[in-house]
Write a protein that holds these residues in place. Structure first.
Motif, PDB file in Angstrom:
ATOM      1  N   ILE A  72       0.812  -1.218   0.000  1.00 46.77           N
ATOM      2  CA  ILE A  72       0.000   0.000   0.000  1.00 46.77           C
ATOM      3  C   ILE A  72       0.847   1.270   0.000  1.00 46.77           C
ATOM      4  O   ILE A  72       0.314   2.368  -0.169  1.00 46.77           O
ATOM      5  CB  ILE A  72      -0.986   0.034   1.177  1.00 46.77           C
ATOM      6  CG1 ILE A  72      -0.249   0.175   2.517  1.00 46.77           C
ATOM      7  CG2 ILE A  72      -1.874  -1.204   1.168  1.00 46.77           C
ATOM      8  CD1 ILE A  72      -1.170   0.452   3.690  1.00 46.77           C
ATOM      9  N   GLY A  73       2.167   1.163   0.207  1.00 45.30           N
ATOM     10  CA  GLY A  73       3.006   2.356   0.209  1.00 45.30           C
ATOM     11  C   GLY A  73       2.758   3.232   1.423  1.00 45.30           C
ATOM     12  O   GLY A  73       2.222   2.805   2.441  1.00 45.30           O
ATOM     13  N   GLY A  74       3.153   4.472   1.289  1.00 50.35           N
ATOM     14  CA  GLY A  74       2.970   5.444   2.363  1.00 50.35           C
ATOM     15  C   GLY A  74       4.251   6.018   2.893  1.00 50.35           C
ATOM     16  O   GLY A  74       4.255   7.084   3.517  1.00 50.35           O
ATOM     17  N   GLU A  75       5.397   5.323   2.651  1.00 50.05           N
ATOM     18  CA  GLU A  75       6.663   5.862   3.140  1.00 50.05           C
ATOM     19  C   GLU A  75       7.090   7.101   2.370  1.00 50.05           C
ATOM     20  O   GLU A  75       7.880   7.902   2.854  1.00 50.05           O
ATOM     21  CB  GLU A  75       7.763   4.794   3.099  1.00 50.05           C
ATOM     22  CG  GLU A  75       8.123   4.290   1.717  1.00 50.05           C
ATOM     23  CD  GLU A  75       7.340   3.051   1.332  1.00 50.05           C
ATOM     24  OE1 GLU A  75       7.929   2.162   0.694  1.00 50.05           O
ATOM     25  OE2 GLU A  75       6.141   2.986   1.647  1.00 50.05           O
ATOM     26  N   TYR A  76       6.550   7.255   1.159  1.00 48.87           N
ATOM     27  CA  TYR A  76       6.794   8.452   0.353  1.00 48.87           C
ATOM     28  C   TYR A  76       5.432   9.093   0.048  1.00 48.87           C
ATOM     29  O   TYR A  76       4.825   8.819  -0.989  1.00 48.87           O
ATOM     30  CB  TYR A  76       7.527   8.109  -0.947  1.00 48.87           C
ATOM     31  CG  TYR A  76       8.863   7.432  -0.728  1.00 48.87           C
ATOM     32  CD1 TYR A  76       9.894   8.077  -0.060  1.00 48.87           C
ATOM     33  CD2 TYR A  76       9.088   6.141  -1.190  1.00 48.87           C
ATOM     34  CE1 TYR A  76      11.114   7.465   0.146  1.00 48.87           C
ATOM     35  CE2 TYR A  76      10.311   5.512  -0.980  1.00 48.87           C
ATOM     36  CZ  TYR A  76      11.315   6.182  -0.315  1.00 48.87           C
ATOM     37  OH  TYR A  76      12.531   5.568  -0.108  1.00 48.87           O
TER      38      TYR A  76
END
Length: 313
Positions: free
Chosen positions: A99-103
């Protein structure tokens, strides 16, 4: 696949260099993987383009995304591209998703509210499988409504390629248990892997879902050197450049870095914790990966296969 009779599978995260990919496929490996971002802190490829490149350059191994940030993409486009690549490879694709989210800038760039990324992914996973039936479908979903949509021809693999859920936290574990075809954590210790596997099995059991055929992967930063301290220092520098933090205090917990004996013991621990498909990211701080891979295939993986075989005696 490798020639060993054990249930261990070996994968490598491959760069974009055609010669490197072809050299890797000549090694005793089962899979090659590519990750990517659209707008991250470090320069990187886009995962779907990278997967297409691996599909073109390989003939034998499974090719997969490690990972595709699913909420950044429209489901019909993912379904079509993956179906076409599965057909082009005669059924050699695995779809690793997260799901991502670090960027956060990636989500902003594509106008995806960061708080929606998990819910969007949960809606998209079963929708992809419906689209891969090559029949006309209507979907009345919160994020991806569609009417009379048909994606065809279908993938070669019945039901579509396995959807492998990546992540580190409990929502990702539940996503894997309830919706995914496999689990693919990263920056884990063997103990944490065992705990995550127990969480997934409990969630699946509570939901009445069988996990027959479930894929148990693990993504591991790797460095093998006769000087174990050098291996750990290079691995920490590699991870620090990727995640913009100091990994020296924790490198022993989240990477397989050290001597042949040390790395072998660590990977055997992952096997005992439930991992079966090991995906290695050589962590050489920009140095030559070949000596690390030579040690992996000449000394470490034979010992890992032998360990797995003994476990089934």
């Amino acid at each position: 696949m490798t020639s060993s009779a054990s249930d261990v599978r070996i994968g490598i995260v491959a760069g974009g260099d055609a010669r490197q990919v072809q050299e890797l496929e000549r090694r005793p490996i089962d899979s090659l993987w590519v990750g990517g971002h659209i707008a991250s802190r470090n320069p990187s490829p886009e995962a779907m383009v990278g997967l297409a490149r691996l599909a073109t350059l390989t003939e034998r191994v499974t090719v997969g995304t490690s990972i595709l940030l699913l909420p950044l993409y429209p489901p019909a486009l993912v379904a079509k591209q993956i179906a076409d690549l599965d057909r082009a490879t005669d059924g050699r694709v695995m779809l690793g998703i997260g799901i991502g989210g670090e960027y956060p800038q990636e989500l902003r760039a594509l106008d995806i509210p960061i708080e929606e990324r998990g819910r969007r992914t949960n809606e998209m996973i079963p929708l992809l499988r419906r689209l891969w039936t090559a029949t006309e479908i209507t979907h009345d979903g919160r994020y991806y409504p569609m009417v009379d949509v048909r994606i065809h021809p279908p993938p070669v693999q019945p039901g579509g390629p396995p959807i492998i859920v990546a992540g580190r936290k409990e929502p990702a574990m539940r996503r894997a248990a309830l919706l995914g075809d496999g689990w693919f954590p990263y920056l884990y210790s063997a103990r944490r892997y065992a705990d995550s596997a127990a969480t997934i099995r409990a969630a699946a059991d509570e939901a009445g879902r069988e996990l027959d055929g479930f894929h148990w992967l693990v993504w591991v930063f790797l460095n093998i050197n006769p000087d174990g301290d050098t291996a750990r220092e290079e691995a920490a520098r590699t991870m620090g450049g990727t995640y913009n933090q100091d990994f020296k205090p924790m490198v022993d917990h989240v990477a397989a870095a050290g001597t042949v004996a040390e790395v072998t013991t660590k990977l055997q621990g992952f096997y005992d914790a439930g991992a079966r498909h090991f995906v290695f990211m050589p962590a050489t701080a920009g140095g030559d990966q070949r000596p690390v891979l030579d040690r992996l295939f000449d000394q470490v993986t034979p010992a890992l296969h032998a360990h797995a075989a003994r476990a089934h005696e």
